[in-house]
Design an enzyme around this catalytic site. Sequence first.
Site, PDB file in Angstrom:
ATOM      1  N   TYR A   1       0.647  -1.064   0.055  1.00  0.00           N
ATOM      2  CA  TYR A   1      -0.010   0.019  -0.089  1.00  0.00           C
ATOM      3  C   TYR A   1       0.761   1.249  -0.195  1.00  0.00           C
ATOM      4  O   TYR A   1       0.613   2.302  -0.875  1.00  0.00           O
ATOM      5  CB  TYR A   1      -1.022  -0.165   1.324  1.00  0.00           C
ATOM      6  CG  TYR A   1      -1.781   1.101   1.208  1.00  0.00           C
ATOM      7  CD1 TYR A   1      -3.053   1.229   0.515  1.00  0.00           C
ATOM      8  CD2 TYR A   1      -1.652   2.228   2.300  1.00  0.00           C
ATOM      9  CE1 TYR A   1      -3.896   2.282   0.795  1.00  0.00           C
ATOM     10  CE2 TYR A   1      -2.541   3.492   2.315  1.00  0.00           C
ATOM     11  CZ  TYR A   1      -3.657   3.214   1.604  1.00  0.00           C
ATOM     12  OH  TYR A   1      -4.696   4.205   1.756  1.00  0.00           O
TER      13      TYR A   1
ATOM     14  N   LYS B   1       1.160   4.094  -2.868  1.00  0.00           N
ATOM     15  CA  LYS B   1       0.619   5.669  -2.538  1.00  0.00           C
ATOM     16  C   LYS B   1       2.209   6.394  -2.813  1.00  0.00           C
ATOM     17  O   LYS B   1       1.846   7.594  -3.282  1.00  0.00           O
ATOM     18  CB  LYS B   1       0.256   5.543  -1.207  1.00  0.00           C
ATOM     19  CG  LYS B   1      -0.923   4.973  -0.924  1.00  0.00           C
ATOM     20  CD  LYS B   1      -2.056   5.489  -1.891  1.00  0.00           C
ATOM     21  CE  LYS B   1      -3.495   4.992  -1.496  1.00  0.00           C
ATOM     22  NZ  LYS B   1      -4.682   5.590  -2.492  1.00  0.00           N
TER      23      LYS B   1
HETATM   24  P1  NAP Z   1     -13.358   2.553   0.980  1.00  0.00           P
HETATM   25  O1  NAP Z   1     -14.462   3.091   1.774  1.00  0.00           O
HETATM   26  O2  NAP Z   1     -13.064   1.294   0.792  1.00  0.00           O
HETATM   27  O3  NAP Z   1     -13.856   2.855  -0.567  1.00  0.00           O
HETATM   28  C1  NAP Z   1     -12.985   2.499  -1.862  1.00  0.00           C
HETATM   29  C2  NAP Z   1     -13.770   2.897  -2.963  1.00  0.00           C
HETATM   30  O4  NAP Z   1     -12.960   2.346  -3.993  1.00  0.00           O
HETATM   31  C3  NAP Z   1     -15.197   1.926  -3.075  1.00  0.00           C
HETATM   32  O5  NAP Z   1     -15.947   2.864  -3.652  1.00  0.00           O
HETATM   33  C4  NAP Z   1     -14.820   0.757  -4.011  1.00  0.00           C
HETATM   34  O6  NAP Z   1     -15.785   0.320  -4.822  1.00  0.00           O
HETATM   35  C5  NAP Z   1     -13.873   1.360  -4.914  1.00  0.00           C
HETATM   36  N1  NAP Z   1     -12.924   0.530  -5.479  1.00  0.00           N
HETATM   37  C6  NAP Z   1     -12.211  -0.579  -5.019  1.00  0.00           C
HETATM   38  N2  NAP Z   1     -11.275  -1.103  -5.987  1.00  0.00           N
HETATM   39  C7  NAP Z   1     -11.782  -0.792  -7.239  1.00  0.00           C
HETATM   40  C8  NAP Z   1     -11.609  -0.995  -8.607  1.00  0.00           C
HETATM   41  N3  NAP Z   1     -10.748  -1.775  -8.953  1.00  0.00           N
HETATM   42  N4  NAP Z   1     -12.145  -0.267  -9.411  1.00  0.00           N
HETATM   43  C9  NAP Z   1     -13.006   0.706  -9.194  1.00  0.00           C
HETATM   44  N5  NAP Z   1     -13.317   1.041  -8.071  1.00  0.00           N
HETATM   45  C10 NAP Z   1     -12.606   0.326  -6.888  1.00  0.00           C
HETATM   46  O7  NAP Z   1     -12.232   3.536   1.088  1.00  0.00           O
HETATM   47  P2  NAP Z   1     -11.893   5.061   1.443  1.00  0.00           P
HETATM   48  O8  NAP Z   1     -11.382   4.854   2.940  1.00  0.00           O
HETATM   49  O9  NAP Z   1     -12.927   5.780   1.324  1.00  0.00           O
HETATM   50  O10 NAP Z   1     -10.685   5.537   0.664  1.00  0.00           O
HETATM   51  C11 NAP Z   1     -10.735   5.899  -0.539  1.00  0.00           C
HETATM   52  C12 NAP Z   1      -9.274   6.439  -0.913  1.00  0.00           C
HETATM   53  O11 NAP Z   1      -8.548   7.243   0.028  1.00  0.00           O
HETATM   54  C13 NAP Z   1      -8.337   5.229  -1.023  1.00  0.00           C
HETATM   55  O12 NAP Z   1      -7.589   5.554  -2.299  1.00  0.00           O
HETATM   56  C14 NAP Z   1      -7.639   5.188  -0.056  1.00  0.00           C
HETATM   57  O13 NAP Z   1      -6.417   4.541  -0.066  1.00  0.00           O
HETATM   58  C15 NAP Z   1      -7.253   6.531   0.380  1.00  0.00           C
HETATM   59  N6  NAP Z   1      -7.046   6.785   1.736  1.00  0.00           N
HETATM   60  C16 NAP Z   1      -7.801   6.482   2.600  1.00  0.00           C
HETATM   61  C17 NAP Z   1      -7.761   6.793   4.364  1.00  0.00           C
HETATM   62  C18 NAP Z   1      -8.766   6.607   5.229  1.00  0.00           C
HETATM   63  O14 NAP Z   1      -8.254   6.528   6.463  1.00  0.00           O
HETATM   64  N7  NAP Z   1      -9.797   6.046   4.989  1.00  0.00           N
HETATM   65  C19 NAP Z   1      -6.557   7.374   4.474  1.00  0.00           C
HETATM   66  C20 NAP Z   1      -5.610   7.699   3.359  1.00  0.00           C
HETATM   67  C21 NAP Z   1      -5.994   7.533   2.110  1.00  0.00           C
HETATM   68  P3  NAP Z   1     -16.825  -1.138  -4.568  1.00  0.00           P
HETATM   69  O15 NAP Z   1     -16.926  -1.018  -3.350  1.00  0.00           O
HETATM   70  O16 NAP Z   1     -17.758  -0.715  -5.688  1.00  0.00           O
HETATM   71  O17 NAP Z   1     -15.868  -2.138  -5.071  1.00  0.00           O
END
Ligand code: NAP
Length: 248
Positions: free
Chosen positions: A156, A160
Amino acid sequence: MGLLSGKTALITGASKGIGRAIAIRYAQEGANVAFTYLSSVEKGQALENELAAFGIKAKGYKSDASNFAAADELVNAVVSEFGGLDILINNAGITRDNLLMRMTEDAWDEVINVNLKSCFNTVKAATRTMMKAKAGSIINITSVVGIKGNAGQANYAASKSGIVGFTKSVALELGSRNIRCNAVAPGFIETEMTAVLDEKTVQGWRDAIPMKRGGQPDEVANACVFLGSDMSSYISGQVLQVDGAMLT
Ligand code: NAP
């Protein structure tokens, strides 16, 4: 008039969490919103209706961000159905955490493909239209983990960090065409994913953050509104941390 009135945005992975918050904030600011999902079909359809209620054009596409050909097809569909593409947000992301000793080749490849290759896929397809328009804003969602590293998340963190190098390179290559490219690096954001974790662990994380709380998806979305809008017209090649001073 919203900050994004008249602009068309494509947001990957918007069925839940941060992507969903970005889609809603964009619609509130007047953008037409195209978005993707992969497995959460019902949530994607519900979001399409929710967004349309803001009086903008909204459409969800089931599309795998890690698939080069699918990303090309997606961008072409958005450009023809929406009449252009002004803002691209690469948000789709996954984790497959494990210590390096136990990390499988599949877990490595999957995370690199969904998180990093996806950015290449969509940017490559979107730049054709943006270059013709001589305008565009690309926002890639990275993470503080991509800057600092994290034990148990080598795949990961690598994906990133890769996004940071990619973002800066795109900014350098496309700046002369008036295409901006920035990254947003969230810290610990409380989403559905973190809601299922043990409360004691989560409280420990909150206590370690100078602002003493996790971030909300809307707080990341607001940074994306700024970077997508003309408010940030001279900002490119940057990584904006949204982390409550977690990493300084
Ligand atoms: P999340 O709730 O798990 O949502 C992830 C989204 O990505 C879902 O809509 C999922 O769609 C979609 N997805 C996954 N694989 C995919 C693919 N192959 N093609 C198209 N869509 C896909 O995650 P989140 O926490 O909101 O995170 C969103 C972004 O922020 C990510 O890049 C994550 O690395 C980054 N981030 C998050 C955090 C945190 O604390 N939450 C911190 C730093 C960075 P489906 O469910 O339909 O598969």
